[in-house]
Design a protein around this motif. Structure first.
Motif, short mmCIF file in Angstrom:
data_model
loop_
_atom_site.label_atom_id
_atom_site.label_comp_id
_atom_site.label_asym_id
_atom_site.label_seq_id
_atom_site.Cartn_x
_atom_site.Cartn_y
_atom_site.Cartn_z
N ALA A 189 6.78 1.53 2.72
CA ALA A 189 6.08 1.94 3.93
C ALA A 189 6.81 3.12 4.59
O ALA A 189 6.17 4.05 5.09
CB ALA A 189 5.97 0.77 4.90
N LEU A 190 8.14 3.09 4.61
CA LEU A 190 8.90 4.22 5.17
C LEU A 190 8.74 5.48 4.32
O LEU A 190 8.65 6.59 4.84
CB LEU A 190 10.38 3.86 5.26
CG LEU A 190 10.78 2.88 6.35
CD1 LEU A 190 12.25 2.52 6.21
CD2 LEU A 190 10.51 3.47 7.71
N PHE A 191 8.68 5.32 3.01
CA PHE A 191 8.58 6.46 2.10
C PHE A 191 7.24 7.18 2.26
O PHE A 191 7.18 8.40 2.27
CB PHE A 191 8.77 5.99 0.66
CG PHE A 191 8.88 7.10 -0.34
CD1 PHE A 191 10.10 7.70 -0.59
CD2 PHE A 191 7.78 7.56 -1.05
CE1 PHE A 191 10.23 8.72 -1.51
CE2 PHE A 191 7.89 8.57 -1.97
CZ PHE A 191 9.11 9.17 -2.21
N ILE A 192 6.14 6.41 2.37
CA ILE A 192 4.81 7.04 2.41
C ILE A 192 4.34 7.33 3.82
O ILE A 192 3.24 7.84 4.01
CB ILE A 192 3.76 6.19 1.65
CG1 ILE A 192 3.58 4.83 2.30
CG2 ILE A 192 4.11 6.07 0.20
CD1 ILE A 192 2.45 4.02 1.69
N LYS A 193 5.14 7.03 4.84
CA LYS A 193 4.79 7.31 6.22
C LYS A 193 4.53 8.81 6.36
O LYS A 193 5.25 9.63 5.80
CB LYS A 193 5.93 6.86 7.14
CG LYS A 193 5.67 7.06 8.61
CD LYS A 193 6.79 6.49 9.43
CE LYS A 193 8.01 7.39 9.29
NZ LYS A 193 9.07 7.06 10.22
N PRO A 194 3.50 9.22 7.11
CA PRO A 194 3.21 10.66 7.29
C PRO A 194 4.43 11.40 7.85
O PRO A 194 5.06 10.95 8.79
CB PRO A 194 2.05 10.68 8.28
CG PRO A 194 1.40 9.34 8.13
CD PRO A 194 2.50 8.38 7.79
N GLY A 195 4.74 12.53 7.23
CA GLY A 195 5.87 13.34 7.66
C GLY A 195 7.19 12.90 7.07
O GLY A 195 8.23 13.47 7.37
N ALA A 196 7.19 11.87 6.24
CA ALA A 196 8.43 11.38 5.65
C ALA A 196 8.54 11.89 4.21
O ALA A 196 8.06 12.96 3.87
CB ALA A 196 8.48 9.86 5.70
N CYS A 197 9.13 11.12 3.35
CA CYS A 197 9.47 11.52 1.99
C CYS A 197 8.27 11.92 1.14
O CYS A 197 8.33 12.89 0.39
CB CYS A 197 10.22 10.38 1.30
SG CYS A 197 11.61 9.75 2.25
N ALA A 198 7.19 11.13 1.23
CA ALA A 198 6.04 11.36 0.37
C ALA A 198 5.38 12.70 0.63
O ALA A 198 4.65 13.21 -0.23
CB ALA A 198 5.02 10.23 0.55
N THR A 199 5.62 13.30 1.77
CA THR A 199 5.04 14.60 2.08
C THR A 199 5.47 15.64 1.05
O THR A 199 4.66 16.48 0.65
CB THR A 199 5.46 15.05 3.49
OG1 THR A 199 5.12 14.04 4.42
CG2 THR A 199 4.80 16.34 3.88
N CYS A 200 6.70 15.59 0.62
CA CYS A 200 7.22 16.56 -0.34
C CYS A 200 7.35 16.01 -1.76
O CYS A 200 7.24 16.75 -2.73
CB CYS A 200 8.59 17.07 0.10
SG CYS A 200 8.57 17.89 1.69
N HIS A 201 7.59 14.70 -1.89
CA HIS A 201 7.87 14.11 -3.19
C HIS A 201 6.67 13.38 -3.80
O HIS A 201 6.75 12.91 -4.93
CB HIS A 201 9.03 13.10 -3.09
CG HIS A 201 10.31 13.74 -2.67
ND1 HIS A 201 11.07 14.51 -3.51
CD2 HIS A 201 10.96 13.72 -1.49
CE1 HIS A 201 12.15 14.92 -2.87
NE2 HIS A 201 12.10 14.46 -1.63
N GLY A 202 5.57 13.26 -3.09
CA GLY A 202 4.41 12.53 -3.58
C GLY A 202 4.57 11.04 -3.30
O GLY A 202 5.66 10.54 -3.09
N GLU A 203 3.45 10.33 -3.28
CA GLU A 203 3.48 8.91 -2.91
C GLU A 203 4.24 8.04 -3.90
O GLU A 203 4.77 6.99 -3.54
CB GLU A 203 2.06 8.38 -2.72
CG GLU A 203 1.42 8.89 -1.45
CD GLU A 203 0.17 8.13 -1.09
OE1 GLU A 203 -0.05 7.03 -1.62
OE2 GLU A 203 -0.58 8.66 -0.27
N ASN A 204 4.29 8.45 -5.16
CA ASN A 204 5.03 7.65 -6.15
C ASN A 204 6.36 8.29 -6.54
O ASN A 204 7.00 7.85 -7.48
CB ASN A 204 4.16 7.41 -7.38
CG ASN A 204 3.74 8.70 -8.06
OD1 ASN A 204 4.06 9.78 -7.59
ND2 ASN A 204 3.00 8.58 -9.14
#
Length: 109
Positions: free
Chosen positions: A78-93
């Motif tokens: 949930a922290l990884f895919i939160k908007p503006g967090a990690c998934a923004t640059c690294h993708g959801e997976n």
């Protein structure tokens, strides 16, 4: 108009400083110049870094890592895919692919 006495003393002191600096750094070589001082500091930092890596190489292994449960993993996702967090640059997976295009973050998988 006469120059203030403090200005005359300041000028004389700056001349003495300039001569001392010139002699110390460029004639006697008793202190390193900026580039040499940087090289010395970088070598010392590299040696400290190598020592740190040597001592920290085996700090984490399978015996001292705490295994997480399903709840902890879900909270991390949930922290990884939160908007503006990690998934923004690294993708959801974590693959580095964002919306079908290579993201600005590297592949984490």
């Amino acid at each position: 108009n006469n120059i203030p006495i403090w200005w005359k003393y300041g000028f004389a002191i700056s001349i003495v400083f300039a001569v001392t600096y010139l002699y110390t750094y460029h004639v006697a070589y008793s202190k390193p110049l900026q580039q040499e001082e940087l090289r010395i500091d970088m070598q010392a930092a590299a040696a400290r870094h190598a020592l740190y890596l040597e001592n920290a190489a085996n700090n984490i292994d399978e015996n001292n890592v705490k295994l997480l449960g399903a709840d902890d993993i879900a909270a991390g996702k949930a922290l990884f895919i939160k908007p503006g967090a990690c998934a923004t640059c690294h993708g959801e997976n974590g693959s580095g692919i964002v919306n079908g295009v290579a993201g600005i973050g590297p592949n984490l998988t």
